[in-house]
Design an enzyme around this catalytic site. Structure first.
Site, PDB file in Angstrom:
ATOM      1  N   SER A 516      10.985   7.767  -2.012  1.00  0.00           N
ATOM      2  CA  SER A 516      11.158   7.933  -3.463  1.00  0.00           C
ATOM      3  C   SER A 516      11.428   6.603  -4.149  1.00  0.00           C
ATOM      4  O   SER A 516      11.917   6.555  -5.261  1.00  0.00           O
ATOM      5  CB  SER A 516      12.308   8.916  -3.734  1.00  0.00           C
ATOM      6  OG  SER A 516      12.007  10.163  -3.156  1.00  0.00           O
ATOM      7  N   HIS A 517      11.099   5.503  -3.459  1.00  0.00           N
ATOM      8  CA  HIS A 517      11.409   4.167  -3.970  1.00  0.00           C
ATOM      9  C   HIS A 517      10.299   3.639  -4.861  1.00  0.00           C
ATOM     10  O   HIS A 517       9.660   2.647  -4.537  1.00  0.00           O
ATOM     11  CB  HIS A 517      11.640   3.193  -2.814  1.00  0.00           C
ATOM     12  CG  HIS A 517      12.614   3.697  -1.804  1.00  0.00           C
ATOM     13  ND1 HIS A 517      12.602   3.321  -0.489  1.00  0.00           N
ATOM     14  CD2 HIS A 517      13.654   4.567  -1.926  1.00  0.00           C
ATOM     15  CE1 HIS A 517      13.587   3.937   0.157  1.00  0.00           C
ATOM     16  NE2 HIS A 517      14.232   4.688  -0.688  1.00  0.00           N
ATOM     17  N   ILE A 518      10.031   4.320  -5.946  1.00  0.00           N
ATOM     18  CA  ILE A 518       9.026   3.815  -6.868  1.00  0.00           C
ATOM     19  C   ILE A 518       9.727   2.975  -7.933  1.00  0.00           C
ATOM     20  O   ILE A 518      10.843   3.275  -8.330  1.00  0.00           O
ATOM     21  CB  ILE A 518       8.186   4.938  -7.480  1.00  0.00           C
ATOM     22  CG1 ILE A 518       9.086   6.014  -8.069  1.00  0.00           C
ATOM     23  CG2 ILE A 518       7.272   5.550  -6.437  1.00  0.00           C
ATOM     24  CD1 ILE A 518       8.306   7.104  -8.768  1.00  0.00           C
ATOM     25  N   ASN A 556       8.333  -4.421  -6.003  1.00  0.00           N
ATOM     26  CA  ASN A 556       9.141  -3.718  -5.014  1.00  0.00           C
ATOM     27  C   ASN A 556       9.182  -4.518  -3.719  1.00  0.00           C
ATOM     28  O   ASN A 556       8.283  -5.312  -3.430  1.00  0.00           O
ATOM     29  CB  ASN A 556       8.595  -2.315  -4.759  1.00  0.00           C
ATOM     30  CG  ASN A 556       9.699  -1.350  -4.333  1.00  0.00           C
ATOM     31  OD1 ASN A 556      10.803  -1.756  -4.009  1.00  0.00           O
ATOM     32  ND2 ASN A 556       9.382  -0.070  -4.342  1.00  0.00           N
TER      33      ASN A 556
END
Lengths: 587, 190
Positions: A516-518, A556
């Site tokens: 869920s690391h957007i 990211n």
């Protein structure tokens, strides 16, 4: 629509960022109201035994997550495709309710390598400006690690982080991450116990490769802990129900456990649950946000909440959507590369492969969300990329975090999918396998961006956010490279069987959970032409509007995002105090 | 419950094929697998809870995920009828009437995309909807009707609840875990 009395600060979202900002404001007794669309998970079926341990309800059916019938996202992989909605939210899992996604998280808390905050400068200096592809809009964040260090330190103390320091005031520490940015203090708690799989990994990478493994930094509390606000954590019970679950043992650092109960006791703080924010009201001539419009889900009544300062602290996607829907700031246009809102949207290029060791009892159910053993040798720019043809990388490690049996069963390739042989393979391998995983970075691409969908709407009649994304050449190459390193390590463990290695590749698959690391969509930076908010997280076109959360990341990393999210949020809390004392552009 | 007698017969034959009685577990029906699937489809999941069902409708490739204007229960039944039509065409009888070997080959052909039935993509239907329900039926808490007697948890050695392992974590690291022989479910606590 009812107009409410004026407040000093209104914060959208009661997650990690919203909670930390509110804490800094509450310390100075600044009048603050937080609007949260969901309710409170503490004490419900999700937070009590035995119902907490329900894999089907909370994990498979995503019972704690954002309800796609209320709001989802559409996606397409290129601009000439028609977008489709994510009819089930499975690729990433936004939370809802007090604590936000920080309620159901696993709890890895990283300090990214310091160069990540000025990645364009770093890579240009190391490899030459021409090494950065023209379609990769890398940019510096406009903030240095030294400015954030005290806030990382404070967050680790507030959430009682367990871990082993790797770099204490510039001195590399044995058993820690040698690539860690220098820290003033050790972690407030000792690391979690190492799993059997972690020990196998540790021995292999140390003895055979000379890498430096270390325990994952964790918000799972290794002991009983009291934070600087007097809030308590219990000791982790290694129950294997962490990510996607609420911790019933009060042993996971979350905003709903450590921040909001404390905030509720502060004199000028108010949390309004079940409040769905619909819009930011914006005066484009004056360059100011007037306040926010929201729906009280318990009555169906709409309210307008005016405030001196408006803070967007929703999930990555929410912040971008509110700005685009409100027409605040110029929307990004991929055709020209101009405009800002929606740009630099990044995912992560995660991958892994299974290891089968019949002689070893892995016991995956004896684990916590962050019982991981990791190396950082191949992350981001920790290694020389000369001649590799890509930028970025990922951490490689063994995260055994759950033995939940619906999803955590690994079977050798070629096993039949049903029948007696299938059952036999499950019986033989369940306790004797684990995965070597890669958390791969994702750098921006000109065609990876967010905009408003022209066709689909949410339950409140507003356009859905559209995710324009695919894994581009850079991510595919870095994933192939890092996954090959993981395979090399896995193959040296003495396993009966390894694999198959599955690097992340195109097309983007909306069915698979990929973390869920957007990040991105409202990137921060010193140049208004390429950023939505300033290095102080102040909107360039509305000086009393601030944005917090992973949406401000310019790119990211191969690390979980919560550490920088938290440090930036705490710093913004202090900056808001300054702003309210003397409104204007913060420097 | 949502199955007609014929649909129930199909699903019972399916779970007895996918989980035959052997030294590891009883047959699928006896393990509660058909009941589990029926209850899931009759309940919130089958009715489309958490499933965005607004148009416009754009058929997609498998990587786009579920894109049909049907709730899962309807889709399950629609696919089941299509599979029966294909089965009748190939074998001249219902799926439940096939012997085990023929049924297994038919199912492999369905899963592998080698059986077509009009407009229904049977491989997608089986792999994305039927198969996940089957594994959920096996490994969910028995409170939902499948995994009766915790047979699948015992089979793999999953200890179930309450899993408070603060001391076990180090005591049984790298060793067989005694609790795996006698797992506890939510039912044992209510």
């Amino acid at each position: 629509m009812k107009r409410l009395p004026h407040r000093s600060v209104v914060v959208v979202g009661a997650g990690v960022a919203g909670g930390l900002i509110s804490r800094q404001l509450a310390l100075r007794q600044i009048d603050t109201v937080v609007l949260e669309r969901g309710g409170d998970h503490q004490g419900g079926a999700e937070g009590r035994l035995p119902t907490q341990r329900d894999e089907l309800r909370w994990d498979i059916r995503t019972g704690l997550m954002q309800d796609a019938t209320k709001e989802t996202y559409t996606f397409r992989r290129s601009r000439n495709e028609a977008a489709r909605p994510m009819r089930r939210l499975t690729a990433f899992l936004p939370g809802t309710g007090v604590g936000g996604s920080g309620s159901h998280w696993n709890g890895q808390v990283w300090r990214w390598a310091d160069y990540n905050l000025a990645l364009r400068s770093r890579l240009a200096q190391r490899y030459g400006a021409a090494a950065i592809p023209v379609d990769m809009p890398l940019q510096d964040w406009g903030v240095t690690y030294d400015e954030l260090e005290p806030y990382h330190d404070l967050f680790e103390k507030l959430f009682g982080i367990s871990g082993r320091a790797g770099n204490l005031r510039g001195v590399i520490q044995p058993g820690g991450n040698p690539f860690e940015a220098p820290r003033e203090n050790p972690y407030p708690q000792a690391p979690l116990e190492t799993t059997e799989a972690g020990m196998i990994f540790e021995e292999t990478v140390t003895r055979k490769f000379g890498y430096k493994p270390f325990p994952s930094p964790a918000a799972n509390s290794s002991g009983v802990y009291v934070n600087p606000d007097g809030m308590r954590l219990g000791a982790c019970q290694y129950c294997g129900h962490c990510d996607r679950f609420v911790c019933e043992a009060n042993a996971k650092g979350t905003p709903d456990l450590l921040l909001f109960p404390w905030l509720a006791r502060q004199p000028r703080f108010e949390l309004r649950k079940h409040s769905q924010v619909l819009a930011v009201d914006h005066d484009s001539v004056a360059g100011r946000a007037r306040g926010v419009r929201y729906l009280d889900l318990t009555t169906g009544e709409e309210y307008f909440q005016p405030a001196d300062a408006v803070v967007l602290a929703g999930f990555t996607m929410t912040n971008t959507r509110l700005l685009l829907a409100g027409g605040i700031g110029r929307a990004y246009d991929p055709a020209t590369g101009t405009g800002v809102v929606g740009r630099n949207f990044c995912y992560q290029a995660n991958s892994g492969l299974a290891v089968f060791m019949p002689g070893r009892w892995i016991n995956p159910f004896l684990s916590a969300g962050c019982t991981g053993t990791i190396i950082d040798e191949f992350n981001d720019d920790n290694f020389d990329h000369t001649g590799l043809g890509f930028l970025g990388g990922g951490y490689i490690g063994v995260n055994v975090g759950s033995g939940r049996p619906i999803n955590t069963r690994r079977l050798p390739p070629g096993t039949p999918r049903w029948g007696s042989a299938w059952k036999r393979a499950n019986a033989d391998w369940y306790a004797h396998t684990f995965a070597v995983g890669v958390q791969g970075s994702c750098y921006p691409h000109r065609e990876n961006y967010l905009d408003l969908d022209p066709d689909y709407t949410d339950a409140f009649g507003q356009p859905l956010l559209r995710m324009n994304f695919d894994f581009r050449e850079n991510e595919q190459k870095l994933s192939a490279y890092c996954t090959a390193q993981a395979e090399r390590i896995a193959s040296a463990m003495g396993a009966t069987l390894v694999g198959p290695a599955a690097p992340r590749s195109a097309p983007f698959d909306a069915r698979l959970y990929q973390g869920s690391h957007i990040t991105g969509g409202t990137p921060m930076g010193a140049d208004p032409a390429t950023s939505v908010v300033s290095p102080r997280l102040q909107h360039w076109d509305a000086e009393n509007l601030f944005v917090a959360g992973a949406s401000v990341f310019a790119q990211n990393s191969g690390h979980n995002p919560t550490g920088p999210v938290a440090a930036l949020a705490l710093r913004l809390g202090d900056d808001l105090v300054r702003y309210l004392e003397k409104p204007g552009r913060l420097s | 419950m949502c199955f007609s007698p014929h649909e129930a017969g199909f699903v019972e034959a399916l779970v007895d094929l996918m989980c035959p009685a052997d030294e590891l577990t009883p047959g699928g029906v006896e393990c509660g697998l058909a009941i589990f699937i029926d209850r899931q489809l009759a309940g919130a999941f089958g009715r489309g809870e958490r499933l965005y069902l607004q148009g416009p409708w754009r058929p997609g490739r498998p990587e786009d995920g579920y894109q049909l204007p049907m709730a899962p229960a309807q889709y399950f039944k629609h696919g089941l009828a299509a599979a029966e039509r294909a089965c009748a065409q190939l074998h001249g009888r219902d799926f439940a009437g096939l012997d085990m070997a023929a049924a297994d080959l038919f199912l492999q052909a369905v899963a592998g995309g080698k059986v077509t039935s009009g407009e229904v993509q049977l491989d997608v239907w089986f792999n994305e909807t039927v198969y996940p329900l089957f594994t959920q039926a096996c490994f969910s808490d028995p409170v939902y009707g499948g995994n009766r007697g915790k047979v699948f948890w015992k089979m793999i050695g999953y200890p179930g609840l309450p899993a408070v392992n603060g001391l076990n974590m180090t005591k049984y690291r790298g060793k067989p875990f005694p609790g795996a022989a006698a797992p506890l479910s939510m039912e044992d606590f209510s």
